[in-house]
Motif scaffolding. Structure first.
Motif, PDB file in Angstrom:
ATOM      1  N   CYS A 157      15.014 -11.040 -16.056  1.00 18.86           N
ATOM      2  CA  CYS A 157      16.484 -10.996 -15.690  1.00 18.86           C
ATOM      3  C   CYS A 157      16.768  -9.587 -15.087  1.00 18.86           C
ATOM      4  O   CYS A 157      17.485  -9.491 -13.868  1.00 18.86           O
ATOM      5  N   GLY A 158      16.563  -8.790 -15.978  1.00 20.69           N
ATOM      6  CA  GLY A 158      17.046  -7.162 -15.267  1.00 20.69           C
ATOM      7  C   GLY A 158      16.251  -6.904 -14.130  1.00 20.69           C
ATOM      8  O   GLY A 158      16.632  -6.236 -12.944  1.00 20.69           O
ATOM      9  N   ARG A 159      14.943  -7.242 -14.077  1.00 20.72           N
ATOM     10  CA  ARG A 159      14.051  -7.034 -12.481  1.00 20.72           C
ATOM     11  C   ARG A 159      14.865  -7.771 -11.645  1.00 20.72           C
ATOM     12  O   ARG A 159      14.934  -7.233 -10.565  1.00 20.72           O
ATOM     13  N   GLN A 160      15.088  -9.221 -11.605  1.00 21.28           N
ATOM     14  CA  GLN A 160      15.691  -9.837 -10.716  1.00 21.28           C
ATOM     15  C   GLN A 160      17.158  -9.272 -10.405  1.00 21.28           C
ATOM     16  O   GLN A 160      17.118  -9.290  -9.073  1.00 21.28           O
ATOM     17  N   LEU A 161      17.763  -8.855 -11.226  1.00 25.10           N
ATOM     18  CA  LEU A 161      19.133  -8.407 -10.648  1.00 25.10           C
ATOM     19  C   LEU A 161      19.129  -7.007  -9.898  1.00 25.10           C
ATOM     20  O   LEU A 161      19.892  -6.547  -9.389  1.00 25.10           O
ATOM     21  N   SER A 162      18.057  -6.129 -10.218  1.00 19.74           N
ATOM     22  CA  SER A 162      18.003  -4.826  -9.617  1.00 19.74           C
ATOM     23  C   SER A 162      16.818  -5.008  -8.629  1.00 19.74           C
ATOM     24  O   SER A 162      16.977  -3.963  -8.064  1.00 19.74           O
ATOM     25  N   ARG A 163      16.212  -5.792  -8.364  1.00 23.32           N
ATOM     26  CA  ARG A 163      15.340  -5.652  -7.335  1.00 23.32           C
ATOM     27  C   ARG A 163      16.118  -5.415  -5.789  1.00 23.32           C
ATOM     28  O   ARG A 163      16.666  -6.509  -5.623  1.00 23.32           O
ATOM     29  N   GLY A 164      15.427  -4.556  -5.342  1.00 25.49           N
ATOM     30  CA  GLY A 164      16.038  -4.342  -4.028  1.00 25.49           C
ATOM     31  C   GLY A 164      17.395  -3.772  -3.726  1.00 25.49           C
ATOM     32  O   GLY A 164      17.863  -3.974  -2.669  1.00 25.49           O
ATOM     33  N   GLN A 165      17.912  -3.560  -5.106  1.00 18.18           N
ATOM     34  CA  GLN A 165      19.377  -3.307  -5.155  1.00 18.18           C
ATOM     35  C   GLN A 165      19.503  -1.720  -5.184  1.00 18.18           C
ATOM     36  O   GLN A 165      18.498  -1.155  -5.896  1.00 18.18           O
ATOM     37  N   PRO A 166      20.494  -0.955  -4.716  1.00 21.04           N
ATOM     38  CA  PRO A 166      20.663   0.492  -4.621  1.00 21.04           C
ATOM     39  C   PRO A 166      21.283   0.766  -6.243  1.00 21.04           C
ATOM     40  O   PRO A 166      21.006   1.839  -6.660  1.00 21.04           O
TER      41      PRO A 166
END
Length: 261
Positions: A157-166
Motif C-alpha cells: 500500500c505504501g509503495r503504491q500510494l507513494s510511487r511516482g509522487q513527490p
C-alpha cells in the motif's frame, strides 16, 4: 510580537470534540501555529461512532474558502474528512496556485467505531486529485487498504500510494493488533522509515486527526517532512498519555494543558 504561522484547516465537525475540526484546532494551537479554516461537513457522531454526514454545499465551501484565503496567508493546509468530490477539486485548485504551501491529507474514510464516513466517489477524488499533490498523507492501516484494494500488504500500500509522487505517506498502525504500534513512512525511491510506539491500553477517538494536524503545524514552522512526522508522533504519544473519557465511548487525546476546575 511576531504572528505565528497560519494553518488552513479543512475538515468536518465532530460534536463530541474528540476528532475533526476541533481536534485540528487544538493540536495546531498547542504546537504554536494559528489554526483557521472551513468546515467540510456536519456530522452526527459521539464518542462511540459516527452515524451521519451532511456535507457543506460545494458553492458555500468555495465561497468561505475564497473569503478566508483572500485575507490570510497560510504556511500549511490540513485536510481531513471531505464532504464531496467537488470539495477535493476546490482544494486542489487552491493548492495549485500556492505550490510552496505544505499540504497534509488525512484520508478519513471511516470512523474509529466502524461507521462509514465517505462514499466511493470521495475516495476516488482523494486518489485522483488530492493525494498526488499532498506533501504528506496519513492513512491508517484500514484506510490504506481501502485506498489500495489490490495491495498484497501494508508495505505494498505504501509503495503504491507513494510511487511516482513527490510527497510522503505515513501509514499508521494504531488500528492493527499487537502490543506495539508501528507507523511506516514511505517516499518514492527511499527506504521505509519505521516508528515503534507502545500501545496505550485504551481505544481513542481522534488520534489520527491529532497526528495529521500536528504534522501540519510542524511543517508550517519550517520542519522538513521526516522531522515533522517524528515531532507529531511524539506529541500524539504525549496526548494519548494525557487522554480522558468525556462520554461513554472511546477516550480522546489530551491535546491541551488543563487545570482542574
Amino acid at each position: 510580537m511576531a504572528a505565528p504561522p497560519n494553518v488552513l484547516v479543512l475538515s468536518g465537525h465532530d460534536p463530541s470534540g474528540g476528532a475533526g475540526f476541533q481536534a485540528d484546532l487544538e493540536a495546531i494551537g498547542a504546537l504554536g501555529a494559528h489554526p483557521a479554516g472551513v468546515l467540510t461537513a456536519l456530522t452526527r457522531q459521539d464518542t462511540h461512532d459516527a452515524y451521519d454526514v451532511w456535507p457543506i454545499p460545494d458553492e458555500r465551501f468555495a465561497a468561505m474558502l475564497d473569503t478566508l484565503t483572500a485575507d490570510m496567508p497560510f504556511a500549511a493546509i490540513k485536510v481531513g474528512l471531505l464532504g464531496s468530490p467537488g470539495q477535493a477539486r476546490c482544494i486542489t485548485d487552491f493548492r495549485q496556485t500556492r505550490p510552496g504551501t505544505a499540504l497534509v491529507v488525512d484520508p478519513v474514510l471511516r470512523a474509529g467505531g466502524g461507521g462509514q464516513l465517505a462514499a466511493d466517489p470521495v475516495a476516488r477524488a482523494l486518489i485522483d486529485v488530492l493525494l498526488p499533490i499532498a506533501t504528506l498523507s496519513t492513512p491508517n492501516a484500514g484506510e490504506a487498504r481501502l485506498l489500495c484494494p489490490d495491495a498484497a500488504d501494508l508495505d505494498d500500500c505504501g509503495r503504491q500510494l507513494s510511487r511516482g509522487q513527490p510527497g510522503w505517506v505515513l501509514i499508521t498502525g494504531g488500528d492493527e493488533p499487537g502490543d506495539t504500534v508501528t507507523n511506516s513512512l514511505f517516499h518514492d525511491g527511499a527506504p521505509v522509515r519505521r516508528f515503534h510506539w507502545p500501545r496505550q491500553p485504551h481505544r481513542f477517538h481522534g488520534s489520527g486527526c491529532t497526528l495529521a494536524a500536528a504534522a501540519a503545524a510542524r511543517l508550517a514552522a519550517g520542519d522538513d517532512v521526516p522531522a515533522a512526522v517524528a515531532a507529531a508522533q511524539q506529541y500524539v504519544a504525549d496526548a494519548l498519555a494525557a487522554g480522558f473519557m468525556p462520554g461513554g465511548g472511546q477516550m480522546i487525546p489530551g491535546r491541551l494543558p488543563r487545570r482542574a476546575p
